[in-house]
Design an enzyme around this catalytic site. Structure first.
Site, PDB file in Angstrom:
ATOM      1  N   CYS A 142       0.844  -1.196   0.000  1.00 27.66           N
ATOM      2  CA  CYS A 142       0.000   0.000   0.000  1.00 27.66           C
ATOM      3  C   CYS A 142       0.879   1.246   0.000  1.00 27.66           C
ATOM      4  O   CYS A 142       0.674   2.148  -0.800  1.00 27.66           O
ATOM      5  CB  CYS A 142      -0.928  -0.008   1.209  1.00 27.66           C
ATOM      6  SG  CYS A 142      -2.147  -1.338   1.182  1.00 27.66           S
ATOM      7  N   LEU A 204     -12.277   5.726   3.464  1.00 27.19           N
ATOM      8  CA  LEU A 204     -12.824   5.188   4.700  1.00 27.19           C
ATOM      9  C   LEU A 204     -13.710   4.011   4.339  1.00 27.19           C
ATOM     10  O   LEU A 204     -14.575   4.124   3.455  1.00 27.19           O
ATOM     11  CB  LEU A 204     -13.663   6.236   5.436  1.00 27.19           C
ATOM     12  CG  LEU A 204     -12.925   7.357   6.164  1.00 27.19           C
ATOM     13  CD1 LEU A 204     -13.904   8.450   6.577  1.00 27.19           C
ATOM     14  CD2 LEU A 204     -12.185   6.820   7.387  1.00 27.19           C
TER      15      LEU A 204
END
EC number: 2.1.1.45
Length: 260
Positions: A142, A204
């Site tokens: 990531c 989110l």
């Protein structure tokens, strides 16, 4: 950590619903940046309590070159367990790429050498994104690259993320790279400068929205400070007890499920 709270608010206000690999669903924005002046303190989120031992041990695990979660578990750290195989292996993830790219290149050692010999270089880069190894990784990186910059006696670091889990993962990533910046600066004779984060898909998860809203109701505390207890012989000789974090005051932990 006002920039982090502003990012939470940005996603809640402007995020677009988007599907994802885990099937959980997200609110997502694309292309964001935050900057932290490390002379003003350690950028640890204070609107919820972070588990500092996990952050430190994970960074030391990356730096060691290990890709096996058992090396974390012996310190009580389980944050990578969900992705490991029965032997604890994750494949050629961060540690392998940083220390043994394609079985031949120690990128971290090379970075330290260049910071000492040629600090004005624009090639002070470390990458974890190795296309030839992606299929063998339990989870592709990531935070896939970072770059150092030296000016006015200060060493700054910018790290890039293709995918940022803003509620759970990002606070760990920010803190971990802040620690790494301090380590690199100490080893090469500079003061820590700025930590800069750049995010691609910044999101989110839908099952973290209420937790994010709760965080936004909390007033942040002043940032803690970091002291390095000693200067080890090399970047690879730091120990957990070398990191002394003082005055970390935080609101209570907020529980949230990891999207696997």
């Amino acid at each position: 950590m006002r920039p982090y709270l502003d990012l939470l608010r940005d996603i809640l206000d402007h995020g677009c619903p988007k599907g994802d690999r885990t099937g959980t669903g997200t609110l997502s924005v694309f292309g964001r940046m935050m900057r932290f002046d490390l002379s003003r303190g350690l950028p640890l989120v204070t609107t919820k309590k972070l588990h500092l031992p996990s952050i430190i041990h994970e960074l030391l695990w990356f730096v060691s070159g290990s890709t096996n979660v058992r090396d974390l578990q012996r310190h009580g750290v389980t944050i990578w367990d969900e992705w490991a195989d029965d032997n604890g292996e994750l494949g050629p993830v961060y540690g392998r790429q940083w220390r043994n790219w394609n079985g031949a290149i120690d990128q971290l050692a090379g970075l330290v050498e260049q910071l000492r010999r040629n600090p004005g270089s624009r090639r002070l880069l470390v990458s974890a994104w190795n296309p030839s190894d992606l299929d063998a990784m339990a989870l592709p990186p990531c935070h896939y690259a970072f770059q150092c910059h030296v000016a006015d006696g200060r060493l700054s670091l910018m790290f890039q993320m293709r995918s940022a889990d803003v509620f759970l993962g990002l606070p760990f990533n920010i803190a971990g790279y802040a620690l790494l910046t301090h380590m690199l600066a100490q080893q090469t004779g500079y003061e820590p400068g700025e930590l800069i984060w750049c995010g691609g898909d910044v999101h989110l998860y839908l099952n973290h929205l209420e937790q994010a809203r709760l965080q936004l109701t909390r007033e942040p505390y002043p940032p803690p400070t970091l002291k390095l207890a000693r200067k080890p012989g090399s970047l690879f000789d730091y120990r957990y007890e070398d990191f002394v974090v003082e005055d970390y005051q935080a609101h209570p932990h907020i529980k949230a499920a990891v999207a696997v």
